[in-house]
Structure formats: structure tokens, C-alpha cells
Design an enzyme around this catalytic site. Structure first.
Site, PDB file in Angstrom:
ATOM      1  N   GLY A 133     -38.472  70.861  16.076  1.00  0.00           N
ATOM      2  CA  GLY A 133     -39.329  71.652  16.964  1.00  0.00           C
ATOM      3  C   GLY A 133     -40.801  71.425  16.683  1.00  0.00           C
ATOM      4  O   GLY A 133     -41.589  71.128  17.584  1.00  0.00           O
ATOM      5  N   GLY A 157     -34.261  51.145  24.838  1.00  0.00           N
ATOM      6  CA  GLY A 157     -34.955  51.970  25.832  1.00  0.00           C
ATOM      7  C   GLY A 157     -34.203  53.246  26.163  1.00  0.00           C
ATOM      8  O   GLY A 157     -33.618  53.874  25.287  1.00  0.00           O
ATOM      9  N   GLY A 164     -37.667  59.981  17.968  1.00  0.00           N
ATOM     10  CA  GLY A 164     -37.110  60.784  19.061  1.00  0.00           C
ATOM     11  C   GLY A 164     -37.948  62.016  19.340  1.00  0.00           C
ATOM     12  O   GLY A 164     -38.120  62.419  20.500  1.00  0.00           O
ATOM     13  N   ASP A 165     -38.503  62.612  18.284  1.00  0.00           N
ATOM     14  CA  ASP A 165     -39.356  63.788  18.461  1.00  0.00           C
ATOM     15  C   ASP A 165     -40.690  63.404  19.095  1.00  0.00           C
ATOM     16  O   ASP A 165     -41.232  64.156  19.915  1.00  0.00           O
ATOM     17  CB  ASP A 165     -39.596  64.479  17.116  1.00  0.00           C
ATOM     18  CG  ASP A 165     -38.322  65.060  16.523  1.00  0.00           C
ATOM     19  OD1 ASP A 165     -37.410  65.397  17.300  1.00  0.00           O
ATOM     20  OD2 ASP A 165     -38.235  65.183  15.294  1.00  0.00           O
ATOM     21  N   ASN A 170     -41.993  56.409  26.070  1.00  0.00           N
ATOM     22  CA  ASN A 170     -41.466  55.313  25.241  1.00  0.00           C
ATOM     23  C   ASN A 170     -42.592  54.591  24.510  1.00  0.00           C
ATOM     24  O   ASN A 170     -42.450  54.211  23.345  1.00  0.00           O
ATOM     25  CB  ASN A 170     -40.758  54.276  26.140  1.00  0.00           C
ATOM     26  CG  ASN A 170     -39.253  54.424  26.112  1.00  0.00           C
ATOM     27  OD1 ASN A 170     -38.698  55.050  25.213  1.00  0.00           O
ATOM     28  ND2 ASN A 170     -38.582  53.846  27.088  1.00  0.00           N
ATOM     29  N   GLY A 182     -43.769  57.569   7.835  1.00  0.00           N
ATOM     30  CA  GLY A 182     -43.809  59.030   7.881  1.00  0.00           C
ATOM     31  C   GLY A 182     -43.374  59.567   9.228  1.00  0.00           C
ATOM     32  O   GLY A 182     -43.082  58.812  10.151  1.00  0.00           O
TER      33      GLY A 182
END
Length: 312
Positions: A45, A230, A258-259, A285, A296
Site C-alpha cells: 500500500g 508487458g 508491480g507497486d 509500464n 531497492g
């Protein structure tokens, strides 16, 4: 603060990452010397919220941390990234969420996550934050807090015609079908799509089949991310999905990619609501592709100033 309208509101988790690097992973009962230790800010989150904020939208985080050193540090981290913290609660009943991570020289890791205060975020806090939720342009949720809290937040937003992004991570096989009906954009990766649908997802064609199944459950649109392959985008009104290829880059560290993608997607949905979803995905993307070229998690997330003007 309740009269402030935020572009992006995230209801989700904060985790402090305690990372030790060692030549190998220790055996049971063994103590070994490591060669590097660092503390990082994580939690799906918070990661998504901070990426959205760095792209230039007004963001607020709704979460719970402990009344401890890590909690204080996390609140300061939000402030340093221009994230509003009026809805970051502190509790004495649990510690700030933490992930103890050991990484060996081959890049393999062993992780223990203690969700702690994250699991104490509930209905009472959502009611206090209701004005921020109902006035937001976009609300984002995941599954690192109580499942019921995420579902309630999405329902509140949906009932008030706020656009929702739901990232079902970490995935659960028996996800309540109510989640699909309150998701304007249901965004998951290939392994999450497999767990939710039972279909194997290895390429764009597989992803299309899984996306069709997820749409049948009630989402307005589905995005399945496929890492270097993709994404596949399928909207309820379309018969065919769109494969959006990613930019080829040399990845140094994919943690949090992804975040970064979801935070960027939230930025585009709030800032450019008329932009076709496929175009938003293409741009998100490119933001995530920058993040994997640095080490990191949040430390690798780009700011608006780091990115080409055509992304804005």
C-alpha cells in the site's frame, strides 16, 4: 483536513524491511556473519501511494503503524514524499509491520513478515476517513491488511462513484466475489491470476483467457502484468484483449516493480481520466521500467523530474 479532496487515496499496508545480506542462508540454530544490513520502507500500500505521489498527484495514505520507532520513521517517510498523513493511525496494541529479510549471494532470500499493526486497521478508521475516500478521484487497495477492511474501503468508494483499483496481492485462492464487483480496474500479476482462476498463465494468450474469467466475475476491466512480457488489458465492453509490450531494460532489482506500476496507473487514472486504459498501462509500464534499473523498493521509484515529459 476532511474538506481536502485527494487525487489518490490508498488503503493498505506499511512494512519496515530489515534486510541482511550474507554469503548464504543460515541453517536452523546457526549464527553466521553477514556483510551488509539496511532498513527500508515497504508494504504494498505504502509503495503504491509513494509512487503516485512522486508523479505529482495529491495523495493520502490510510493505514495503521505501531507507536514505536519504526512507526514514527514511517510517518516521516510519508511526509518526506508529500503524502498526507492525517489518516495514518498509531496503536500501542501491535508493532509496526515488519519484514525480516535475509538475502544470500545468489540473490535467494528467506523472509519472515509480521503484519502487526496493519491487521488492526478496521471499519472505525475507514469511517473517520470517509470524507477523504468519498472525495477521492481514485482509491487503491491490496490484501496486506484485513481482507474485510479492503473490501469495505472499495465498497465505500464504489458507492460514491470513486474509481477503484484493486491489486489482489498477496493472492488468496478463495477471494470473496464481492471484490470483483467493486473493482473498476482489477490488476494482478501472472501468479496471482493463476491462483485466482486455476488457469496456467505463461504468456499473453494465457493471460487473455484468465482475464476473461476474472471479467465474468464482475470487474469493469482487468490488467494482468507479465513482467518483461508487458501486460494484457481486457475491458468489459471489449471482445478482445490488448497486449501492451514493455520496454526492454537491464533489470538490476525488480523488487516493488508491480507497486510502481500500480502507483503510476493510479496517477494516470486521477490525472488523465479520459486517457484510454491501454495508454495508461503503456505509460505506467515505462515508469515501472525505470524502477527496476535501480536497487531497492521505494528508493528506486522515479520522481516526475526523472521521467521524460511525454509521460505527462
Amino acid at each position: 483536513m476532511s474538506d481536502v479532496a485527494f487525487d489518490v487515496v490508498v488503503v493498505g499496508s506499511c512494512m519496515t524491511d530489515l534486510v541482511s545480506q550474507a554469503p548464504r542462508l543460515p541453517k536452523a540454530g546457526e549464527t553466521i556473519h553477514g556483510h551488509k544490513f539496511f532498513i527500508g520502507f515497504g508494504g504494498k500500500g505504502a509503495n503504491q501511494c509513494i509512487q503516485a505521489a512522486r508523479l505529482g498527484v495529491k495523495t493520502a495514505m490510510i493505514c495503521k503503524v505501531g507507536k514505536d520507532f519504526f512507526g514514527e520513521n514511517y510517518i516521516q517517510n510519508f511526509k518526506d514524499n508529500d503524502v498526507h498523513t492525517d489518516f495514518v493511525w498509531q496503536t500501542s496494541d501491535a508493532a509496526t509491520g515488519a519484514a525480516s529479510i535475509t538475502v544470500n549471494d545468489a540473490g535467494e532470500n528467506a523472509i519472515v513478515i509480521v503484519a502487526g499493526a496493519n491487521l488492526l486497521l478496521g471499519e472505525e478508521e475507514l469511517q473517520q476517513a470517509l470524507p477523504a475516500i468519498t472525495k477521492a478521484k481514485v482509491l487503491v487497495c491490496q490484501l496486506e491488511i484485513s481482507t474485510q477492511t479492503s473490501l469495505t474501503a472499495l465498497q465505500m468508494a464504489h458507492d460514491n462513484k470513486v474509481k477503484t483499483i484493486f491489486n489482489p496481492a498477496p493472492a488468496v485462492p478463495d477471494l470473496d466475489y464481492s471484490f470483483y464487483r467493486v473493482s473498476d480496474v482489477f490488476c494482478c500479476n501472472e501468479s496471482e491470476a493463476e491462483l485466482l482462476t486455476g488457469y496456467s498463465v505463461n504468456n499473453a494468450e494465457d493471460a487473455h483467457r484468465a482475464a476473461e474469467e476474472l471479467l465474468r466475475r464482475g470487474c469493469a476491466a482487468v490488467i494482468i502484468t507479465l513482467g518483461p512480457q508487458g501486460c494484457v488489458v481486457l475491458k468489459a465492453q471489449d471482445k478482445t484483449s490488448t497486449h501492451v509490450p514493455s520496454t526492454a531494460v537491464k533489470a538490476v532489482d525488480t523488487t516493488g516493480a508491480g507497486d510502481s506500476f500500480i502507483g503510476a496507473l493510479a496517477f494516470y487514472m486521477a490525472h488523465h481520466p479520459a486517457m484510454p486504459l491501454e495508454d495508461m498501462v503503456h505509460k505506467a509500464n515505462q515508469v515501472a521500467a525505470v524502477s527496476v534499473q535501480a536497487v531497492g523498493t521505494q528508493t528506486s521509484f522515479p520522481f516526475k523530474r526523472d521521467l521524460p515529459a511525454e509521460l505527462f
